[in-house]
Design an enzyme around this catalytic site. Structure first.
Site, short mmCIF file in Angstrom:
data_model
loop_
_atom_site.label_atom_id
_atom_site.label_comp_id
_atom_site.label_asym_id
_atom_site.label_seq_id
_atom_site.Cartn_x
_atom_site.Cartn_y
_atom_site.Cartn_z
N LYS A 166 0.68 -1.43 0.01
CA LYS A 166 0.35 -0.16 0.44
C LYS A 166 0.93 1.30 0.05
CE LYS A 166 -3.97 -3.04 2.03
NZ LYS A 166 -4.55 -2.88 2.99
N GLN A 183 -5.25 -2.30 9.99
CA GLN A 183 -5.46 -3.74 8.88
C GLN A 183 -5.54 -4.76 10.11
OE1 GLN A 183 -3.37 -3.81 6.21
NE2 GLN A 183 -3.90 -6.71 6.03
N ASP A 188 -11.33 2.00 3.98
CA ASP A 188 -11.64 0.64 3.32
C ASP A 188 -13.06 1.43 2.96
OD1 ASP A 188 -9.83 -1.09 3.35
OD2 ASP A 188 -9.37 -0.59 6.04
N1 GUE Z 1 -8.00 -3.11 6.57
C1 GUE Z 1 -8.03 -3.99 6.32
N2 GUE Z 1 -8.38 -3.29 4.65
C2 GUE Z 1 -7.71 -4.02 3.66
O1 GUE Z 1 -8.29 -4.08 2.18
C3 GUE Z 1 -7.00 -5.93 4.54
C4 GUE Z 1 -7.23 -5.78 5.11
N3 GUE Z 1 -7.37 -5.14 6.31
N4 GUE Z 1 -6.79 -7.23 5.54
C5 GUE Z 1 -6.20 -7.93 4.46
C6 GUE Z 1 -6.53 -7.50 3.47
C7 GUE Z 1 -6.01 -8.95 1.87
N5 GUE Z 1 -5.85 -7.40 1.72
C8 GUE Z 1 -5.20 -7.21 -0.19
C9 GUE Z 1 -4.90 -6.62 -0.42
C10 GUE Z 1 -4.47 -7.07 -2.33
C11 GUE Z 1 -3.74 -7.87 -2.53
C12 GUE Z 1 -3.03 -7.97 -3.46
O2 GUE Z 1 -3.27 -7.12 -4.48
N6 GUE Z 1 -2.76 -9.06 -3.54
C13 GUE Z 1 -1.76 -10.26 -4.57
C14 GUE Z 1 -1.11 -10.34 -5.20
C15 GUE Z 1 0.53 -10.58 -3.48
C16 GUE Z 1 0.93 -11.37 -2.80
O3 GUE Z 1 1.72 -12.25 -3.92
O4 GUE Z 1 0.74 -11.92 -2.09
C17 GUE Z 1 -2.30 -10.25 -6.08
O5 GUE Z 1 -3.11 -10.49 -5.72
O6 GUE Z 1 -1.83 -10.19 -7.10
C18 GUE Z 1 -3.70 -9.31 -1.53
C19 GUE Z 1 -4.76 -8.90 -0.11
C20 GUE Z 1 -6.72 -6.51 1.97
N7 GUE Z 1 -6.61 -6.90 2.73
#
Ligand code: GUE
Length: 284
Positions: free
Chosen positions: A53, A97, A120
């Site tokens: 982020k 988070q 969020d």
């Molecule tokens: N308050 C809060 N807000 C959130 O938005 C939040 C959270 N807590 N806790 C955890 C989850 C999970 N999450 C992700 C966001 C982007 C990818 C992302 O960009 N993933 C990449 C891959 C990353 C990798 O390789 O591990 C993709 O899909 O291409 C993943 C997971 C947001 N979350």
């Protein structure tokens, strides 16, 4: 047939490039948007997401405000950081988070946030505004999914959409967005209590799989030409990301979002959109 890719990585890059222009315009007015993150504990996955982020912020010119607390932090210590960010004029929007460590009352922390700084879009006030059709920051993953579909020309109006899952971040808010007059989709929400998931999936024009159950959606469950969004995140024994959609679905679907590279990057991009929009609102 092999499905076309709903390319979240490329679409997120395009959104970030639009935002760069909007951030520059805000800076001319003397406003620098700032994204805050509150990270509690040392979960490597969470650390990686939060780092991602802040990398995004740097790319578009948004300032980063990072707050880290040890896994042993108390409810009061976490709440003190939330109060501080509520008051900090440099912080336009922020996220706490999730998940927070065991023993912490997550909802109490989230409710303490200033709803107008909720990047969020998951504060109870903002979920309520969504229900009431009032302007509000929108939940990032559902809004990212809509943006991904729109930017690839997938028709949402009139579509039969099946949402699999009822979690707070995706499953619950997704149908609220899809059934607004501006989208006009028809939604069926499925979950672990659904008697015959396959019969619902077979009727869908768009499937949003957010159950967190590896390869739940199989090729024999879907209609040819369907658009499939794979939002699930499970880990294989080797630690690789496994989505909710079986790879064979790509042979039947017209559109499919890869995972990784699909909805994840869109979630991050929408987070930045919420921060920039909050800054634009405060600029008048
Ligand atoms: N308050 C809060 N807000 C959130 O938005 C939040 C959270 N807590 N806790 C955890 C989850 C999970 N999450 C992700 C966001 C982007 C990818 C992302 O960009 N993933 C990449 C891959 C990353 C990798 O390789 O591990 C993709 O899909 O291409 C993943 C997971 C947001 N979350």
């Amino acid at each position: 047939m092999t499905a076309q890719i709903l390319d979240g990585k490329a679409t997120a890059a395009a959104i970030k490039s639009d935002l760069t222009v909007r951030v520059a315009a805000l800076k001319e007015k003397g406003i620098t948007p700032g994204l805050g993150t509150v990270l509690v504990g040392d979960d490597p996955g969470s650390q990686k997401y939060v780092a991602g982020k802040h990398r995004d912020c740097a790319q578009v010119g948004i300032a980063s405000i990072q707050r880290e607390l040890p896994a042993t932090a108390t409810q009061e210590e976490i709440e003190a950081v939330v109060r501080e960010l509520n008051e900090d004029p440099a912080c336009t929007g922020y996220i706490v988070q999730l998940p927070l460590p065991r023993g912490i009352d997550e909802n109490r922390v989230l409710e303490l946030m200033d709803p107008d700084k909720d990047a969020d879009g998951l504060h109870p006030m903002n979920l309520g505004r969504l229900v009431l059709n009032e302007p509000a920051p929108l939940p990032c993953t559902p809004n990212g999914i809509l943006t991904l579909l729109r930017r690839h020309g997938v028709e949402i109006k009139g579509a039969e959409v099946v949402v699999v899952g009822r979690g707070v971040t995706i499953g619950r808010p997704m149908p609220l967005l899809l059934t607004r007059r501006s989208e006009n989709a028809t939604v069926t929400q499925c979950h672990t209590g659904t008697r015959d998931l396959s019969s619902h999936l077979k009727r869908a024009d768009i499937i949003i799989a957010a159950a967190g159950s590896a390869h739940l959606v199989r090729p024999e469950d879907v209609k040819p030409g369907v658009a499939v969004l794979d939002v699930g995140v499970s880990r294989s024994a080797e630690g690789k990301i496994v989505g909710d959609v079986h790879p064979g679905v790509a042979e039947v679907a017209a559109w499919i979002s890869p995972n990784p590279g699909g909805v994840g990057p869109m979630t991050r991009a929408q987070l930045l959109v919420n921060v920039v929009e909050a800054a634009e609102r405060s600029a008048g």
